[in-house]
Design a protein around this motif. Structure first.
Motif, PDB file in Angstrom:
ATOM      1  N   LEU A  16       0.815  11.344  -0.969  1.00  0.00           N
ATOM      2  CA  LEU A  16       1.395  10.339  -0.300  1.00  0.00           C
ATOM      3  C   LEU A  16       2.898  10.544  -1.757  1.00  0.00           C
ATOM      4  O   LEU A  16       2.744  11.106  -2.255  1.00  0.00           O
ATOM      5  CB  LEU A  16       0.943   9.156  -0.423  1.00  0.00           C
ATOM      6  CG  LEU A  16      -0.312   8.535   0.705  1.00  0.00           C
ATOM      7  CD1 LEU A  16      -0.785   7.043  -0.010  1.00  0.00           C
ATOM      8  CD2 LEU A  16       0.226   8.942   2.220  1.00  0.00           C
ATOM      9  N   CYS A  18       4.044   8.569  -3.225  1.00  0.00           N
ATOM     10  CA  CYS A  18       3.068   7.943  -4.466  1.00  0.00           C
ATOM     11  C   CYS A  18       3.213   8.185  -5.694  1.00  0.00           C
ATOM     12  O   CYS A  18       2.550   7.665  -6.601  1.00  0.00           O
ATOM     13  CB  CYS A  18       3.007   6.257  -4.546  1.00  0.00           C
ATOM     14  SG  CYS A  18       1.325   6.207  -3.914  1.00  0.00           S
ATOM     15  N   GLU A  20      -0.753   9.287  -5.147  1.00  0.00           N
ATOM     16  CA  GLU A  20      -2.517   8.751  -4.317  1.00  0.00           C
ATOM     17  C   GLU A  20      -2.602  10.178  -2.922  1.00  0.00           C
ATOM     18  O   GLU A  20      -1.720   9.729  -2.035  1.00  0.00           O
ATOM     19  CB  GLU A  20      -2.501   7.351  -3.455  1.00  0.00           C
ATOM     20  CG  GLU A  20      -1.819   6.083  -4.485  1.00  0.00           C
ATOM     21  CD  GLU A  20      -3.071   6.229  -5.401  1.00  0.00           C
ATOM     22  OE1 GLU A  20      -4.435   7.189  -5.387  1.00  0.00           O
ATOM     23  OE2 GLU A  20      -3.098   5.524  -6.853  1.00  0.00           O
ATOM     24  N   CYS A  36      -1.789   0.218  -0.073  1.00  0.00           N
ATOM     25  CA  CYS A  36      -2.200   1.595  -1.282  1.00  0.00           C
ATOM     26  C   CYS A  36      -3.191   1.232  -2.484  1.00  0.00           C
ATOM     27  O   CYS A  36      -2.666   0.569  -2.789  1.00  0.00           O
ATOM     28  CB  CYS A  36      -1.243   2.520  -1.051  1.00  0.00           C
ATOM     29  SG  CYS A  36      -1.515   3.835  -1.602  1.00  0.00           S
ATOM     30  N   CYS A  38      -1.816   2.243  -5.164  1.00  0.00           N
ATOM     31  CA  CYS A  38      -0.792   2.019  -6.233  1.00  0.00           C
ATOM     32  C   CYS A  38      -0.554   1.034  -6.084  1.00  0.00           C
ATOM     33  O   CYS A  38       0.388   0.585  -6.641  1.00  0.00           O
ATOM     34  CB  CYS A  38       0.282   3.216  -5.730  1.00  0.00           C
ATOM     35  SG  CYS A  38       1.314   2.813  -4.234  1.00  0.00           S
ATOM     36  N   HIS A  42       2.180   1.089   2.605  1.00  0.00           N
ATOM     37  CA  HIS A  42       3.044   2.198   3.046  1.00  0.00           C
ATOM     38  C   HIS A  42       3.139   2.609   4.669  1.00  0.00           C
ATOM     39  O   HIS A  42       1.750   2.231   5.059  1.00  0.00           O
ATOM     40  CB  HIS A  42       2.407   3.454   2.666  1.00  0.00           C
ATOM     41  CG  HIS A  42       2.532   3.546   0.969  1.00  0.00           C
ATOM     42  ND1 HIS A  42       3.138   3.416   0.283  1.00  0.00           N
ATOM     43  CD2 HIS A  42       0.900   3.970   0.608  1.00  0.00           C
ATOM     44  CE1 HIS A  42       3.083   3.163  -1.257  1.00  0.00           C
ATOM     45  NE2 HIS A  42       2.002   4.199  -0.947  1.00  0.00           N
TER      46      HIS A  42
END
Ligand SMILES: [Zn+2]
Length: 177
Positions: A16, A18, A20, A36, A38, A42
């Motif tokens: 992703l 971010c 992850e 997520c 994080c 999303h």
């Protein structure tokens, strides 16, 4: 004990924006948002989602009538919408071809850095732009002016709010309206 490797059972996934990593198997067709690791949410889109997830079916028909698609997809649809979003936000949207994974019910997966509400607004904005562009190229100047006037009064945020309220986006069996 190591699992034997079976063709078509590759666990397709993607990294992703971010950072992850997510497996396609964590994402089912009914999902619209991914909570997520994080801490962010999303937006999730798969190719089985109809374009009417974002705009009314009547508008989808108009887009199909006016848009030439220069690719393998027969008609304007969700992959084109997400393609437009990626062009605008190349850093914020990732996609993956998961058609090799026999365990997921879709072939293409997109995950955005932002949530599904923001994604919805972006898609609507891009569709409006596309239609403005198409209308501005018609010979009919009054139709063009009329459309521009309509669009000046069009509130994307309000439209998305109402559209999402009318349709149950958490329902896995969501059908085109
Ligand atoms: Zn994340």
């Amino acid at each position: 004990m190591a699992e034997p490797s079976v063709p078509g059972s590759d666990d397709a996934g993607l990294t992703l924006p971010c950072g992850e990593r997510v497996s396609a198997r964590q994402i089912d067709m009914g999902m619209r948002d991914l909570d997520c690791d994080c801490g962010e949410t999303h937006a999730v889109v798969t190719d089985v989602h109809p374009p009417s997830r974002f705009v009314p079916e009547t508008l989808v028909q108009q887009l199909r009538a006016t848009t030439e698609t220069a690719d393998d997809f027969e008609e304007f649809g969700t992959p084109h919408m997400l393609g437009m979003v990626r062009e605008e936000f190349p850093e914020a949207v990732v996609s993956s071809d998961v058609s090799e994974d026999g365990q997921v019910g879709y072939a293409l997966l997109w995950v955005a850095d932002f949530d599904s509400r923001r994604l919805h607004e972006i898609v609507v904005e891009l569709v409006v732009e596309m239609m403005e562009h198409a209308v501005s190229h018609t010979e009919n100047a009054s139709a063009s002016r009329e459309f521009e006037e309509q669009m000046r009064q069009f509130d994307v945020g309000e439209f998305v709010e109402r559209y999402r309220a009318e349709r149950d986006f958490e329902d896995e069996h969501d059908e085109p309206a």
